[in-house]
Design an enzyme around this catalytic site. Sequence first.
Site, PDB file in Angstrom:
ATOM      1  CE1 TYR A  22     -47.229  41.829 -12.391  1.00  0.00           C
ATOM      2  CE2 TYR A  22     -48.991  40.292 -11.863  1.00  0.00           C
ATOM      3  CZ  TYR A  22     -47.887  41.013 -11.482  1.00  0.00           C
ATOM      4  OH  TYR A  22     -47.416  40.928 -10.192  1.00  0.00           O
ATOM      5  CG  ASN A  74     -39.924  43.222 -13.795  1.00  0.00           C
ATOM      6  OD1 ASN A  74     -39.928  42.859 -12.626  1.00  0.00           O
ATOM      7  ND2 ASN A  74     -41.039  43.493 -14.450  1.00  0.00           N
ATOM      8  CG  HIS A  80     -40.636  42.702  -3.475  1.00  0.00           C
ATOM      9  ND1 HIS A  80     -40.721  44.048  -3.779  1.00  0.00           N
ATOM     10  CD2 HIS A  80     -41.356  42.053  -4.427  1.00  0.00           C
ATOM     11  CE1 HIS A  80     -41.493  44.197  -4.850  1.00  0.00           C
ATOM     12  NE2 HIS A  80     -41.873  43.014  -5.261  1.00  0.00           N
ATOM     13  CG  ASP A  87     -25.039  42.302  -2.220  1.00  0.00           C
ATOM     14  OD1 ASP A  87     -25.480  43.454  -1.986  1.00  0.00           O
ATOM     15  OD2 ASP A  87     -24.860  41.447  -1.327  1.00  0.00           O
ATOM     16  CG  HIS A 100     -40.837  46.857 -10.404  1.00  0.00           C
ATOM     17  ND1 HIS A 100     -40.546  45.538 -10.192  1.00  0.00           N
ATOM     18  CD2 HIS A 100     -39.821  47.579  -9.885  1.00  0.00           C
ATOM     19  CE1 HIS A 100     -39.388  45.461  -9.557  1.00  0.00           C
ATOM     20  NE2 HIS A 100     -38.922  46.684  -9.363  1.00  0.00           N
ATOM     21  CB  ILE A 101     -45.578  45.280 -15.239  1.00  0.00           C
ATOM     22  CG1 ILE A 101     -44.534  44.783 -16.254  1.00  0.00           C
ATOM     23  CG2 ILE A 101     -46.957  45.421 -15.871  1.00  0.00           C
ATOM     24  CD1 ILE A 101     -44.720  43.348 -16.679  1.00  0.00           C
ATOM     25  CB  SER A 102     -47.913  46.127 -10.757  1.00  0.00           C
ATOM     26  OG  SER A 102     -46.928  45.635  -9.863  1.00  0.00           O
ATOM     27  NE  ARG A 111     -47.169  41.668  -4.774  1.00  0.00           N
ATOM     28  CZ  ARG A 111     -46.734  40.530  -5.306  1.00  0.00           C
ATOM     29  NH1 ARG A 111     -45.563  40.473  -5.886  1.00  0.00           N
ATOM     30  NH2 ARG A 111     -47.479  39.443  -5.255  1.00  0.00           N
TER      31      ARG A 111
END
Length: 146
Positions: A22, A74, A80, A87, A100-102, A111
Amino acid sequence: MNIWIINGPNLNLLGIRDQSIYGSVTWDETLTQLRNDFQSSEITIEYFQSNHEGHIIDKLQEIGFDDNTYGIINPGGLTHTSISIRDCVDAITVPFVEVHISDIKSREPFRRVSYLTDVCTHSIIGQGIRGYHVAISHLLDRYESK
């Protein structure tokens, strides 16, 4: 134009949590940099973070029907698992970009599934903290003339 950035669980630990994934930049530093980088644009960057799924849903519903609002989300680990957040994003009218950072697609198998990708207008994955900058630029390119 208002841009809301909504972060989920553990994103308040940026700069502390697993820096090899991160990075070492804190969220406060990131938010300050984003506001500085986009200060010449006619936008306001707002921010909300919660470690609680229901609080995120409440915030999405609060801002979700404003014609002058656009979003970046994020949801962290809730990406997940949370059909409820998915919804909600699907039900509101504000368009959201998923960040998403990664690179979630190359991490652990659990993930690799995002419940948000199909209800967001765009996804930015694996670009580090810069993904937020890319997301704002995307929103400006796509919606600024509206």
